[in-house]
Structures are given as structure tokens and as C-alpha cells.
Design an enzyme around this catalytic site. Structure first.
Site, PDB file in Angstrom:
ATOM      1  N   ASN A 427      45.557  54.229  42.755  1.00  0.00           N
ATOM      2  CA  ASN A 427      45.254  53.617  44.050  1.00  0.00           C
ATOM      3  C   ASN A 427      46.018  52.307  44.224  1.00  0.00           C
ATOM      4  O   ASN A 427      46.997  52.238  44.955  1.00  0.00           O
ATOM      5  CB  ASN A 427      43.748  53.388  44.194  1.00  0.00           C
ATOM      6  CG  ASN A 427      43.371  52.938  45.597  1.00  0.00           C
ATOM      7  OD1 ASN A 427      44.156  53.022  46.532  1.00  0.00           O
ATOM      8  ND2 ASN A 427      42.163  52.422  45.753  1.00  0.00           N
ATOM      9  N   ASP A 428      45.601  51.257  43.525  1.00  0.00           N
ATOM     10  CA  ASP A 428      46.181  49.932  43.746  1.00  0.00           C
ATOM     11  C   ASP A 428      47.670  49.864  43.435  1.00  0.00           C
ATOM     12  O   ASP A 428      48.414  49.161  44.119  1.00  0.00           O
ATOM     13  CB  ASP A 428      45.436  48.888  42.888  1.00  0.00           C
ATOM     14  CG  ASP A 428      43.961  48.836  43.225  1.00  0.00           C
ATOM     15  OD1 ASP A 428      43.614  49.180  44.369  1.00  0.00           O
ATOM     16  OD2 ASP A 428      43.173  48.465  42.350  1.00  0.00           O
TER      17      ASP A 428
END
Length: 499
Positions: A427-428
Site C-alpha cells: 500500500n504505502d
């Protein structure tokens, strides 16, 4: 006492530890490096038992056996997904050991001092012609002391003061490491809220507690009594708790490496207190390497190293940009068709791959694609997963060739010429908000710019924001398709469709 074998063995063990640390810098040499570390630790334990620990063999063997049994159980039962929290909780044990050793040293100083007073002498008195003294302490009493007690009995006044400084530092660093590591374990294991939280006053509370710790340390060194150590320990325990509670879940990889550094300095302080040269060397190695790793990871996340030490980062600084569009799903047939047509493929693994234990399926897919003459590579972000090197270990376990596993700086410029990118549980590290949204919690963080590729497929369980709780605009881009489902099942379903 003169322990010639112990000193020589410690020197060899120190070299083995250095070789181990150096070997861990590369995947090819990591396995050999682990054996260097095992050999060094075994030699160090043996040298300690036949040296300063002689006479306590039975207790030492019982404790070693108990520790080995616990370690074996953990090593065989803990999954790779749980390795980050295991490392964190192990750091807490080092910190706790430093606290116990520090209080034991203070207790021994007081005990030996009382013995000197009873026998008409003074601990730390200087005898003419020598820096040490056992004046006022009969030989029979001296010989009954433990090796640590005899070490203290021979110290001069200046050396006793230095020992007290060392034990104060050991207790303080150890207490901060202990509670900080426990909170880090809780966040990594999902037992503590992963958001960045601080009590009212934030950094002022930490600064006040640190300032009061200095005052108490000065009072202790001024012979105000051991009660000052107790209060100092309580303050350090609070600081460790409050520092790590103030760090968001997205930044936990940095926290783990930072606590690794703290545990190293705590071990070095133990070494000074016990007069153990090997502990000093090993503690310094772990402390400095952990600090360097923390610095490298801070650069990879665009974080200030000082802000990591002080805590309290990982939260949004303002209203974040709204994400427009919708997440468009795709099935296995669609992903397989794109892979069959692609020439250049990049796979980005994340913690979701570890949770699903999909690394073996990913390795098999890689082999099939490479056998068809396709250029398949892996892109690894420095903070992928929840532990430094987490993804590298998983891929090595699945026997993915080392030469196709590339770091972010090596592959980021290649995304515009890449046909297909497959993101597995990340994700990040692939979030364009890091570049586009100044109010994002990860604003300024270098990320893998996979959205520049022709097509992006994201393997994800659902539409949630994941561990860090940060929305990802990548999932809503026109060239992105969401490949929903368990990562292992999703990748396995592609194997029979790759022609």
C-alpha cells in the site's frame, strides 16, 4: 583474576560477530553469516562459563537449556509474518536485562561498601602505590565474594563513580527499550492501536521526563540513595511507552531498527557494568548498525532521524486530498492475458504476500514467465513489510534468483518502459499520495512509481486501506485493475493460465 582463555575466546568471538554482521549485508552470504554468529555466541558462552562464570556451571547450564528450549519453540512455531513482532519483543528482553544488571550492580556496590565499613575500611579508598584496594577487607571475606563482587572491591573511588554512571545509563536505556519494544510488539501484532497517539503535552511530557531523569541521575551520583534509581527507571519506562505510542503504524519498520539500536547500547552499558569486553564490543556493533539502518530507512521514508528518536510522527498534518474514481476489478483470465502479452514485468511484494504465504506461488509464476523469455524482476522498497529486509528473506526462501531482486533506486526509472506491474499486498510503498498530497502522513516519502507502467494489477483481499490506514489513489487510476482475493490463491490461479 586472570582468565587468559576467556580473553582470547572473546577476541575470536568478536571477530566472528563482525564477520556475521558483514555477511548479512548480502543475500548470497547471509546463510554463512548466520553460522558465524552462532559459532561466535557458542564460543562466548563457553568462555564465560569457564571464566568469570566458573562455579555457577549448574545454574548456567539450566538457564542455557531453558533459553534454548524457548528459542526452539519460537523458531519452529512463529511464522515469517510474525517475525517483526518477535524481533521487537526480543529487544524488550535485552532492555529488561540491562535494568536488572544495573540494579544488581548498585546492590553489589552497597553490599561491598557495607562490608568495608564493617571491617574498618572504605570502598574506593586509594592505597599508596596502587589504584586498587582491599584495605579493611580480610582475605577470607574477599575470597567469598563472587567474581563481580571482587571486581567491585578492587575499584578505586573514580572507578566506582564511573561504574555508577554506567549503570545509570544502562538502566535508563534499558527501561526505554523495554516498554518501547513492548508497545512496538503490540502495534505489530495488532494488539495496540496502530495510530500515532500521545498524551496532552506531547513532546513536552517526554522532555520533562528526560530532564527529571537527568536530575535524578545527578542525585544518585551525589549519594542520595538508590530510591533515585527507582524513580529514574519509572520515568524511563514512561518515555519508552510514550515515544512509541506517538509513532504511526506506517513507520513501524523504522521503529524496529531504532529499538534494535537501543538494545545494542543497553547491552554495551551492561558490558561496562560487568567489565565484560565482549558485551561492550557486541553492544556497540548492534547499537551502531541499528542506528545506521534507522538512518537509511529514515532517508527511504523522508523522515528526520531526530524526529524518529523523539517520536510523535506518522500522522496527517492537515486535510488530505480526496480520492476520486472507483476501483475496477479484474479476474484471473484478464491478468493472465496481460502477462502472456507482456515482455517486461515487475512484481512488487508487500506484507500481504507474507500474510498469505504466497512467495512460493510467486516464485513458480516467475519461473514460468522467465521460461517464456519474459523479463521479470522484483522491486523492493527499503521499508516493504514490517521489518527491514522482510521481502528479501521471503523471496530467498522461495528460491527467487538474487539477481532479479532490485532495490527501489535501481528500478524506479524503468517503470515507464514496463508493460505490467503486479503489486502483491502493498500500500504505502506504491502510494502516489506521497508525491501529490502534502498533507498525507507519508508526504515526501520516496515510493515505487509503478503507476507509470502501462498496466498495474493490485492483488489485494478487499477495498480496505490496510495496516497504516492511508487511502491509496493508485487503486483508482485508469491503468490500474484490482485483482481481489487471497494473494496465494490469486497467484496460483494464474499458473495454469500462463501459456
Amino acid at each position: 583474576m586472570d582468565f587468559g582463555f576467556t580473553i582470547a575466546a572473546y577476541a575470536v568471538a568478536a571477530v566472528l560477530f563482525i564477520l556475521s554482521l558483514g555477511g548479512l549485508s548480502g543475500q548470497e552470504s547471509a546463510k554463512r553469516a548466520v553460522w558465524y554468529g552462532i559459532a561466535g555466541m557458542g564460543l562466548a558462552i563457553l568462555a564465560t562459563i569457564v571464566g568469570p562464570g566458573q562455579g555457577l556451571w549448574l545454574m548456567s547450564l539450566v538457564l542455557i537449556a531453558a533459553g534454548a528450549a524457548v528459542g526452539y519453540q519460537l523458531a519452529t512455531k512463529v511464522q515469517m509474518t510474525q517475525m517483526p513482532e518477535l524481533v521487537a519483543i526480543m529487544h524488550s528482553l535485552v532492555g529488561l536485562a540491562a535494568v536488572f544488571v544495573g540494579f544488581n550492580a548498585d546492590l553489589m556496590i552497597n553490599t561491598i561498601g557495607a562490608l568495608f565499613v564493617e571491617n574498618g575500611g572504605q570502598l574506593g579508598a586509594v592505597v599508596e602505590g596502587t589504584a586498587f584496594t582491599t584495605v579493611g577487607l580480610p582475605g577470607a571475606v574477599y575470597n567469598e565474594l563472587s567474581s563481580f563482587g571482587q571486581l567491585i572491591a578492587k575499584k578505586s573511588g573514580v572507578e566506582i563513580t564511573i561504574l555508577r554512571v554506567e549503570l545509570v545509563l544502562g538502566i535508563w536505556i534499558g527501561a526505554v527499550t523495554f516498554t518501547g519494544s513492548v508497545i512496538a510488539y503490540g502495534k505489530l501484532a495488532g494488539k495496540v492501536d496502530t495510530s500515532a497517539k500521545q498524551l496532552p503535552g506531547g513532546h513536552l511530557l517526554n522532555a520533562g521526563a528526560a530532564g527529571l531523569s537527568v536530575v535524578l541521575a545527578a542525585m544518585y551520583l551525589g549519594d542520595s540513595g538508590s530510591w533515585t534509581l527507582v524513580l529514574l527507571t519509572l520515568l524511563a519506562l514512561f518515555i519508552g511507552y510514550h515515544l512509541i505510542m506517538g509513532i504511526g503504524g506506517a513507520d513501524m519498520p523504522v521503529v524496529v531498527s531504532m529499538l534494535n539500536s537501543y538494545s545494542g547500547w543497553a547491552a554495551a552499558a551492561i558490558g561496562f557494568s560487568l567489565g565484560n569486553d565482549l558485551l561492550i564490543v557486541v553492544g556497540a556493533l548492534v547499537g551502531s548498525s541499528g542506528a545506521i539502518l534507522s538512518y537509511i530507512m529514515c532517508k527511504a521514508m523522508n523522515r528526520s532521524f531526530v524526529s524518529v528518536i523523539l517520536g510523535g510522527f506518522g500522522g496527517a498534518t492537515g486535510e488530505q486530498m480526496a480520492v476520486e474514481g472507483e476501483q475496477i476489478a479484474i479476474d484471473a483470465d484478464g491478468v493472465a492475458a496481460a502477462l502472456n502479452e507482456a515482455d517486461s514485468i515487475v512484481i512488487i511484494p508487500g506484507y500481504g504476500m507474507a500474510v498469505a504465504q504466497a512467495q512460493q506461488a510467486v516464485s513458480e509464476m516467475t519461473n514460468k514467465l522467465r521460461a517464456k523469455g519474459k523479463n521479470v524482476r522484483f522491486a523492493i522498497h527499503p521499508v516493504a513489510g514490517r521489518l527491514p529486509g522482510h521481502m528479501n528473506v521471503l523471496l530467498a526462501e522461495a528460491k527467487v534468483p538474487y539477481d532479479i531482486v532490485l532495490e527501489m533506486d535501481e528500478i524506479n526509472d524503468d517503470f515507464p518502459s514496463t508493460d505490467v506491474v503486479i503489486v502483491i499486498g502493498s500500500n504505502d510503498i506504491v502510494n502516489p499520495a506521497a508525491q501529490d498530497d502534502p498533507n498525507s502522513p507519508i508526504a515526501g516519502m520516496p515510493v515505487l512509481e509503478c503507476w507509470k507502467a502501462k498496466q498495474v494489477f493490485v492483488s489485494k483481499r478487499g477495498q480496505g486501506t490496510g495496516y497504516s490506514g492511508i487511502e491509496n489513489p493508485l487503486f483508482f487510476k485508469d491503468n490500474t485493475r484490482m485483482f481481489y482475493g487471497d494473494a496465494k490463491d490469486s497467484v496460483s490461479s494464474l499458473l495454469s493460465r500462463i501459456e
